[in-house]
Design a protein around this motif. Structure first.
Motif, PDB file in Angstrom:
ATOM      1  N   PRO A 169      56.191  49.636  72.121  1.00 55.79           N
ATOM      2  CA  PRO A 169      56.099  49.952  70.651  1.00 55.79           C
ATOM      3  C   PRO A 169      54.562  50.004  70.098  1.00 55.79           C
ATOM      4  CG  PRO A 169      56.890  47.631  70.954  1.00 55.79           C
ATOM      5  CD  PRO A 169      56.410  48.115  72.436  1.00 55.79           C
ATOM      6  N   GLY A 170      53.999  51.102  69.981  1.00 53.04           N
ATOM      7  CA  GLY A 170      52.557  51.252  69.606  1.00 53.04           C
ATOM      8  C   GLY A 170      52.337  50.035  68.459  1.00 53.04           C
ATOM      9  N   VAL A 171      51.252  49.041  68.532  1.00 52.40           N
ATOM     10  CA  VAL A 171      51.031  48.370  67.306  1.00 52.40           C
ATOM     11  C   VAL A 171      50.007  49.406  66.605  1.00 52.40           C
ATOM     12  CG1 VAL A 171      49.845  46.314  66.655  1.00 52.40           C
ATOM     13  CG2 VAL A 171      51.130  46.310  68.884  1.00 52.40           C
ATOM     14  N   LEU A 172      50.706  50.092  65.845  1.00 57.93           N
ATOM     15  CA  LEU A 172      50.187  51.197  64.957  1.00 57.93           C
ATOM     16  C   LEU A 172      48.482  50.824  64.220  1.00 57.93           C
ATOM     17  CD1 LEU A 172      50.953  54.081  64.541  1.00 57.93           C
ATOM     18  CD2 LEU A 172      51.707  53.505  62.363  1.00 57.93           C
ATOM     19  N   LEU A 173      48.663  49.443  63.771  1.00 58.13           N
ATOM     20  CA  LEU A 173      47.269  48.990  63.245  1.00 58.13           C
ATOM     21  C   LEU A 173      46.181  49.229  64.041  1.00 58.13           C
ATOM     22  CD1 LEU A 173      46.707  47.013  60.599  1.00 58.13           C
ATOM     23  CD2 LEU A 173      45.834  45.493  62.622  1.00 58.13           C
ATOM     24  N   PHE A 174      46.186  49.273  65.421  1.00 65.31           N
ATOM     25  CA  PHE A 174      44.989  49.174  66.378  1.00 65.31           C
ATOM     26  C   PHE A 174      44.306  50.687  66.225  1.00 65.31           C
ATOM     27  CE2 PHE A 174      45.917  45.206  67.319  1.00 65.31           C
ATOM     28  CZ  PHE A 174      45.021  44.493  67.926  1.00 65.31           C
ATOM     29  N   LEU A 176      44.836  52.639  63.423  1.00 67.44           N
ATOM     30  CA  LEU A 176      44.141  52.629  62.068  1.00 67.44           C
ATOM     31  C   LEU A 176      42.753  52.165  61.621  1.00 67.44           C
ATOM     32  CD1 LEU A 176      47.770  51.884  60.293  1.00 67.44           C
ATOM     33  CD2 LEU A 176      46.655  54.161  60.647  1.00 67.44           C
ATOM     34  N   LEU A 182      38.824  45.131  63.786  1.00 68.83           N
ATOM     35  CA  LEU A 182      39.278  44.034  64.580  1.00 68.83           C
ATOM     36  C   LEU A 182      38.852  43.966  66.048  1.00 68.83           C
ATOM     37  CD1 LEU A 182      43.035  43.330  63.715  1.00 68.83           C
ATOM     38  CD2 LEU A 182      41.222  41.719  63.958  1.00 68.83           C
ATOM     39  N   LEU A 186      36.245  41.524  67.897  1.00 63.55           N
ATOM     40  CA  LEU A 186      36.801  40.800  68.842  1.00 63.55           C
ATOM     41  C   LEU A 186      36.232  40.851  70.396  1.00 63.55           C
ATOM     42  CD1 LEU A 186      40.673  40.502  68.267  1.00 63.55           C
ATOM     43  CD2 LEU A 186      39.077  38.905  67.794  1.00 63.55           C
TER      44      LEU A 186
END
Lengths: 214, 307
Positions: A169-174, A176, A182, A186
């Motif tokens: 499941p793609g972590v869409l935030l990354f 965006l 972020l 990091l």
């Protein structure tokens, strides 16, 4: 000569890495690193402009009056950016489309200005090429690393190939905008932690060497 | 430690400690959590357990990595995990509560310095992260196992079936929504308990909910709908009153609550999200140092400078 060339080159690549050390060119860094192809393309386009503009600016450094040097730099840089833009449009239309406005914006990329002002205007053409190459590839590497992290976490792919399987499941935030900040923060932490260790080791070795000489 | 610190009077003595406050908050959250688990079934329990466990684990590992003093016993990580879990839809995929808690603890809390130094509410930051990352999983609310004929919906706030819901049902929580937000009665009980124990200040939730209701009513909306459907009650009582991220002065708290109400109303009325509680509170969290500065209470005997 060769030694100096390598040294200048490595300086841009690692010690004064434009993204992680100088923190320059943040706008394209945050904006285009959503996919590896974009990051790599942006980095290489910038490298080309940087090498050429550094070379030309170093050649003309003794003729340009210092009062008009900034406009002169812009003309030189804009020329090469136009070349890059036309080449991309002709041969890599997909990349050109996804980078969009950020290609013409290379004209005002602060890495290119900083290197023109801080290096090319004071050094010979060959060193300036080395500096452009080092800085450009340093920028390219940073962008590629950032975009690889973002593409991998955000979509589970690398260069468009599914790496983490179809069920990831793609972590869409990354992909965006917040993910850009972020990842940059990091990654910078990791880079500085590693570099800090290396620097400390180098300093310790130098101190030991000096001690033995004395 | 033999350092002595000299401070001015009054020396207020209080037996409040972080542990005690957190224990009270967890106690106050229990009715809502229990109702959620009964209403939505074991999937809700699983979501809550996952979010709490991963919050605790993340706190433990992060504190260890950053060489900070052991902090699991202060209960703040458990509160963050529980609060986050309560804002999730029951039965969401396992990685949703896990990643949310990890983000809340590692990024929103520990990176900024741990409890007391976080500039936004960690649980809400985790929820905002999840909302941006998994928009579908985060807005597919299941129906209760007791509601055979109900339809699964985005959120009752946005759907037409809100009209068929009676206020009594909405108040008791016989509706769909995230685990902890459905039962307003349980939330209210928890809130009253916390106010009586003087753990939270009534000003923030009251100012927030009153502003939201008033603005909704003034623009022709249904004020009761705005407060009873959706997560504003949970947010008002348990999220907006977070000590670290809300102002300390009484008037500052009123301003803070009104601000949340205005932003929440604006998001619901003009924005793309039907809910908006998360973002409203997060935005006011960021503004709270500023509010604090402008609402400093006058010192006793202080004279106005330009009088």
């Amino acid at each position: 000569m060769a030694n100096k060339f390598t040294k200048t080159f490595l300086n841009g690549l690692v010690n004064e890495n434009p993204t992680f050390r100088l923190v320059l060119g943040m706008c394209p860094t945050l904006a285009v690193t959503t996919a590896v192809s974009n990051g790599l393309g942006m980095g290489l386009a910038t490298t080309f402009v940087l090498v050429c503009s550094n070379f030309v600016i170093s050649l003309i450094r003794n003729f340009v009056p210092s009062k008009v040097r900034i406009p002169a730099y812009i003309v030189v840089i804009a020329t090469f950016v136009t070349v890059v833009q036309m080449v991309l449009e002709a041969f890599l239309p997909a990349l050109s489309e996804s980078l969009g406005l950020f290609i013409p914006l290379i004209v005002v990329n602060c890495i290119i200005f900083a290197r023109a002002e801080a290096f090319a205007a004071k050094n010979d053409p060959v060193s300036s090429i080395a500096d452009g190459l080092g800085m450009g590839l340093g920028f390219t590497c940073s962008l590629t690393v950032l975009s690889a992290v973002r593409e991998l976490i955000g979509a589970g792919t690398l260069l468009g190939f599914p790496v983490l399987g179809a069920n990831y499941p793609g972590v869409l935030l990354f992909v965006l905008a917040p993910g850009g900040y972020l990842t940059l923060g990091l990654t910078m932490v990791a880079f500085n932690a590693v570099m800090g260790k290396i620097d400390a080791k180098r300093a310790a070795r130098q101190a030991a060497a000096e001690g033995s000489v004395a | 430690m033999s350092t002595m610190s000299v401070s001015l009077s009054p020396h207020v003595r209080s037996d409040n400690s972080t542990q005690k406050i957190m224990r009270n908050v967890i106690f106050a959250l229990l009715p809502a959590a229990v109702f959620g688990v009964v209403w939505f079934g074991l999937s809700a329990l699983l979501t809550l357990v996952l979010s709490c466990a991963s919050a605790l684990l993340a706190e433990f590992l992060m504190v260890k990595a950053l060489k900070r003093p052991f902090s699991l016993n202060d209960g703040s990580a458990l509160v963050t995990g529980l609060l986050l879990g309560l804002t999730l839809p029951a039965g969401c995929p396992w990685y949703v509560p896990v990643l949310g808690s990890v983000f809340a603890i590692c990024i929103a809390k520990q990176v900024f310095g741990g409890l007391g130094d976080n500039f936004v509410n960690p649980a809400l930051a985790g929820r905002a992260f999840l909302l941006a990352s998994f928009p579908v999983a985060m807005t597919s609310y299941p129906t209760s196992r007791f509601m055979a004929d109900a339809v699964s919906s985005a959120t009752p706030l946005s759907s037409e079936f809100a009209g068929s819901l009676s206020y009594a049902d909405a108040f008791l929580g016989l509706m769909s929504g995230s685990i902890g937000e459905v039962c307003k009665l349980a939330l209210l009980l928890g809130g009253i308990y916390l106010v009586i124990r003087q753990i939270i200040d009534w000003r923030i939730p009251v100012a927030y909910l009153a502003t939201l209701a008033l603005l909704t009513a003034l623009t022709g909306g249904n004020a009761l709908d705005a407060v009873l459907l959706g997560g504003s009650m949970l947010g008002a009582i348990f999220m907006a009153t977070d000590y670290v991220t809300s102002p300390v002065s009484p008037w500052g708290r009123v301003v803070f609550g009104i601000g949340i109400g205005i932003i929440n109303f604006a998001i619901r009325a003009f924005g793309a999200y039907p809910e908006g509680v998360t973002y409203a509170i997060l935005l006011m969290n960021i503004a709270s140092p500023l509010i604090e500065r402008f609402t400093r209470p006058k010192k006793y005997g202080e004279v106005k400078k330009n009088a």
